[in-house]
Design a protein around this motif. Structure first.
Motif, PDB file in Angstrom:
ATOM      1  N   GLY A  28       0.658  -0.775  -0.057  1.00 39.34           N
ATOM      2  CA  GLY A  28      -0.131  -0.131   0.116  1.00 39.34           C
ATOM      3  C   GLY A  28       0.537   1.259  -0.360  1.00 39.34           C
ATOM      4  N   LEU A  29       1.965   1.221  -0.408  1.00 34.90           N
ATOM      5  CA  LEU A  29       3.102   2.104  -0.882  1.00 34.90           C
ATOM      6  C   LEU A  29       3.456   2.211  -1.609  1.00 34.90           C
ATOM      7  CD1 LEU A  29       3.438   4.668   1.432  1.00 34.90           C
ATOM      8  CD2 LEU A  29       5.015   3.482   2.801  1.00 34.90           C
ATOM      9  N   PRO A  30       3.276   2.411  -2.472  1.00 35.90           N
ATOM     10  CA  PRO A  30       4.157   2.238  -4.142  1.00 35.90           C
ATOM     11  C   PRO A  30       5.416   3.449  -4.098  1.00 35.90           C
ATOM     12  CG  PRO A  30       1.546   2.965  -4.353  1.00 35.90           C
ATOM     13  CD  PRO A  30       1.533   2.946  -2.740  1.00 35.90           C
ATOM     14  N   ASP A  31       4.904   5.015  -3.359  1.00 41.86           N
ATOM     15  CA  ASP A  31       6.030   5.500  -3.972  1.00 41.86           C
ATOM     16  C   ASP A  31       7.181   5.079  -2.935  1.00 41.86           C
ATOM     17  OD1 ASP A  31       3.930   7.168  -4.892  1.00 41.86           O
ATOM     18  OD2 ASP A  31       3.511   8.192  -3.646  1.00 41.86           O
ATOM     19  N   TYR A  32       7.204   4.712  -2.548  1.00 39.27           N
ATOM     20  CA  TYR A  32       8.311   4.273  -1.746  1.00 39.27           C
ATOM     21  C   TYR A  32       9.426   2.987  -2.224  1.00 39.27           C
ATOM     22  CZ  TYR A  32      11.802   3.058   2.413  1.00 39.27           C
ATOM     23  OH  TYR A  32      12.520   3.288   3.084  1.00 39.27           O
ATOM     24  N   GLN A  33       9.798   3.611  -3.319  1.00 42.50           N
ATOM     25  CA  GLN A  33      11.233   2.939  -3.454  1.00 42.50           C
ATOM     26  C   GLN A  33      12.669   3.268  -2.859  1.00 42.50           C
ATOM     27  OE1 GLN A  33       9.953   0.268  -5.637  1.00 42.50           O
ATOM     28  NE2 GLN A  33       8.075   0.622  -5.530  1.00 42.50           N
ATOM     29  N   VAL A  34      13.714   2.249  -2.692  1.00 39.15           N
ATOM     30  CA  VAL A  34      14.446   2.850  -2.578  1.00 39.15           C
ATOM     31  C   VAL A  34      15.255   0.690  -2.441  1.00 39.15           C
ATOM     32  CG1 VAL A  34      14.046   3.405  -0.798  1.00 39.15           C
ATOM     33  CG2 VAL A  34      16.014   3.475  -1.408  1.00 39.15           C
ATOM     34  N   SER A  35      16.608   1.403  -3.265  1.00 36.79           N
ATOM     35  CA  SER A  35      17.377  -0.018  -2.956  1.00 36.79           C
ATOM     36  C   SER A  35      18.698   1.039  -3.032  1.00 36.79           C
ATOM     37  CB  SER A  35      17.437  -0.434  -4.464  1.00 36.79           C
ATOM     38  OG  SER A  35      16.963  -1.400  -4.345  1.00 36.79           O
ATOM     39  N   ALA A  36      19.784   0.096  -2.111  1.00 37.48           N
ATOM     40  CA  ALA A  36      21.154   0.708  -1.835  1.00 37.48           C
ATOM     41  C   ALA A  36      21.870   0.431  -2.420  1.00 37.48           C
ATOM     42  CB  ALA A  36      22.175   0.541  -0.627  1.00 37.48           C
ATOM     43  N   TRP A  37      23.404  -0.115  -2.890  1.00 35.76           N
ATOM     44  CA  TRP A  37      24.504  -0.451  -3.376  1.00 35.76           C
ATOM     45  C   TRP A  37      25.803  -0.483  -1.931  1.00 35.76           C
ATOM     46  CZ3 TRP A  37      28.198   2.889  -4.275  1.00 35.76           C
ATOM     47  CH2 TRP A  37      27.615   4.152  -4.784  1.00 35.76           C
ATOM     48  N   ASN A  38      26.655  -1.456  -2.789  1.00 38.25           N
ATOM     49  CA  ASN A  38      28.124  -1.392  -2.002  1.00 38.25           C
ATOM     50  C   ASN A  38      29.076  -1.945  -2.988  1.00 38.25           C
ATOM     51  OD1 ASN A  38      26.681  -2.836   0.832  1.00 38.25           O
ATOM     52  ND2 ASN A  38      28.809  -1.374   1.317  1.00 38.25           N
ATOM     53  N   ALA A  39      30.046  -0.498  -2.811  1.00 34.82           N
ATOM     54  CA  ALA A  39      31.031  -1.030  -4.203  1.00 34.82           C
ATOM     55  C   ALA A  39      32.955  -0.693  -3.138  1.00 34.82           C
ATOM     56  CB  ALA A  39      30.806   0.383  -4.847  1.00 34.82           C
ATOM     57  N   VAL A  40      33.438  -1.296  -3.791  1.00 36.47           N
ATOM     58  CA  VAL A  40      34.544  -1.350  -3.615  1.00 36.47           C
ATOM     59  C   VAL A  40      35.392   0.870  -4.798  1.00 36.47           C
ATOM     60  CG1 VAL A  40      37.208  -2.258  -4.040  1.00 36.47           C
ATOM     61  CG2 VAL A  40      34.518  -3.943  -3.367  1.00 36.47           C
ATOM     62  N   PHE A  41      35.852   1.328  -4.048  1.00 27.72           N
ATOM     63  CA  PHE A  41      36.276   2.379  -4.042  1.00 27.72           C
ATOM     64  C   PHE A  41      38.316   2.557  -3.240  1.00 27.72           C
ATOM     65  CE2 PHE A  41      31.867   3.669  -3.622  1.00 27.72           C
ATOM     66  CZ  PHE A  41      32.110   4.029  -5.037  1.00 27.72           C
ATOM     67  N   ALA A  42      39.149   2.862  -4.258  1.00 29.79           N
ATOM     68  CA  ALA A  42      40.580   3.521  -4.120  1.00 29.79           C
ATOM     69  C   ALA A  42      40.735   5.052  -3.620  1.00 29.79           C
ATOM     70  CB  ALA A  42      41.482   2.751  -5.129  1.00 29.79           C
ATOM     71  N   PRO A  43      41.480   5.193  -3.287  1.00 25.85           N
ATOM     72  CA  PRO A  43      42.317   6.998  -3.708  1.00 25.85           C
ATOM     73  C   PRO A  43      42.511   7.091  -5.101  1.00 25.85           C
ATOM     74  CG  PRO A  43      43.473   5.726  -2.211  1.00 25.85           C
ATOM     75  CD  PRO A  43      42.477   4.329  -3.265  1.00 25.85           C
ATOM     76  N   LYS A  44      41.948   8.519  -5.190  1.00 25.32           N
ATOM     77  CA  LYS A  44      42.371   9.200  -7.123  1.00 25.32           C
ATOM     78  C   LYS A  44      43.738   8.789  -7.114  1.00 25.32           C
ATOM     79  CE  LYS A  44      42.421  13.926  -5.654  1.00 25.32           C
ATOM     80  NZ  LYS A  44      42.216  14.797  -5.904  1.00 25.32           N
ATOM     81  N   THR A  45      43.575   8.305  -8.060  1.00 24.04           N
ATOM     82  CA  THR A  45      44.819   8.465  -9.106  1.00 24.04           C
ATOM     83  C   THR A  45      45.827   7.129  -8.565  1.00 24.04           C
ATOM     84  OG1 THR A  45      46.194   9.961  -7.644  1.00 24.04           O
ATOM     85  CG2 THR A  45      45.271  10.768  -9.060  1.00 24.04           C
ATOM     86  N   LEU A  46      45.247   6.321  -8.492  1.00 28.30           N
ATOM     87  CA  LEU A  46      45.284   4.602  -8.057  1.00 28.30           C
ATOM     88  C   LEU A  46      46.328   4.282  -9.712  1.00 28.30           C
ATOM     89  CD1 LEU A  46      45.408   2.404  -5.665  1.00 28.30           C
ATOM     90  CD2 LEU A  46      43.316   1.714  -7.191  1.00 28.30           C
TER      91      LEU A  46
END
Ligand code: ASP
Length: 332
Positions: free
Chosen positions: A242-260
């Motif tokens: 009964g709350l169709p407007d509530y749509q949310v998914s998250a994610w996890n991702a691997v990063f390194a510092p810039k200029t690797l």
């Protein structure tokens, strides 16, 4: 003068060779993966599963280092400022690399500019969960209950700008309510208190919820994705509830510092890709309800695009929601 320039020339001549050798042998010692939340939460669990297999491919262990605080921005700031040598990488998420910039005016990193994207590790649907003894048993009853009880109801979250905080902020901006908010160093400890009944509810990533829901220790009111999760086939979608407007998914991702360096980046990208193709790793991630990105979705370019679109998506939503929340608080 002559001797100095000879020394300088020698130094200049040796630097690139030393650098190239170091990279060719990368990694020759263990790698630290900074998890910006406490142990036992979704980010930590995904980091350990994926990191274990990446370490096998790279021939060196990946050690998880939990650096919690400020909705994950403390650990990510530290990781972003570490040497770009491949020995410090991090597990970021939709909060640290999407939502946080809207909520921390003095944040010390730019999610789109200060990192080398390695790749998406897992998509994580969001669920609304309550303690077992919570009076509302369906999403409709929950909405009525929080409308009637407001700040007597406690939400557990992992800090301003975290996924859980962001997801519940969105929920309340849709239903026009405000509850009390309790901050934890991650949703691992938050879940412990939810199971123990010290807090009332939360909006969090599926990963560490599945076993507690199946054991009947907490109640899942709905999953905020268009389809039900194969890991929780009995939990209705927000649309069904009964709350169709509530749509949310998250994610996890691997990063390194810039200029690797590019060759170090390529090794990490390859190791993540292999981990996500490994049957055992996939099985563990799928059982926890994660969504494993396909080949195109796990590329560094796709992650860079995702970060940019998430920052653009969340900034106006969160600024408006936080302003409304503040206004609602001031009226009381
Ligand atoms: N799920 C978390 C969040 O709400 C953090 C964690 O992984 O512990 O951002």
């Amino acid at each position: 003068m002559k001797r100095l320039s000879l020394a300088a020339a020698l130094a200049l001549a040796t630097i690139p060779i030393a650098g190239a050798q170091a990279q060719a042998t990368y990694p020759d010692r263990q790698i630290s993966m900074i998890v910006p939340f406490a142990a036992g939460g979704p980010t930590d669990i995904i980091a350990r599963i994926v990191g274990e297999h990446m370490g096998k491919t790279l021939g060196q262990s990946i050690i998880v280092e939990n650096v919690a605080g400020a909705g994950g921005t403390t650990g990510i700031t530290r990781a972003a400022q570490s040497r770009p040598d491949g020995y410090t990488i991090m597990m970021g998420h939709m909060g640290t690399h999407g939502a946080a910039p809207a909520l921390y005016p003095n944040i010390k990193y730019d999610p789109a500019k200060d990192f080398t994207p390695i790749g998406l590790a897992a998509g994580t649907p969001i669920l609304i969960v309550t303690k077992k003894a919570f009076p509302a048993k369906t999403l409709k009853e929950f909405v009525d209950y929080v409308k009637a009880n407001g700040t007597k109801v406690n939400e557990a979250h992992a800090g301003v700008g975290s996924v859980s905080h962001t997801s519940c902020t969105l929920l309340h901006s849709i239903i026009g309510t405000k509850t009390a908010r309790v901050t934890y160093r991650g949703t691992g400890p938050a879940l412990n208190d939810l199971v123990g009944g010290q807090v009332d509810y939360g909006c969090d990533q599926i990963v560490n919820l599945v076993s507690q829901i199946n054991a009947g220790n907490i109640t899942a009111l709905a999953i905020a994705t268009p389809e039900r999760s194969p890991a929780l086939p009995n939990v209705p979608t927000t649309k069904e509830a009964g709350l169709p407007d509530y749509q949310v998914s998250a994610w996890n991702a691997v990063f390194a510092p810039k200029t690797l360096p590019a060759d170090v980046t390529a090794k990490l990208v390859g190791a993540l890709d292999k981990a996500l193709d490994d049957e055992g790793t996939r099985k563990r991630l799928l059982e926890l309800g994660s969504v494993i990105p396909d080949k195109a979705g796990r590329s560094p370019a796709a992650l860079q695009k995702l970060v940019e679109s998430e920052v653009a998506r969340w900034t106006p939503v969160l600024k408006a929601a936080m302003a409304a929340e503040q206004a609602a608080g001031e009226k009381k």
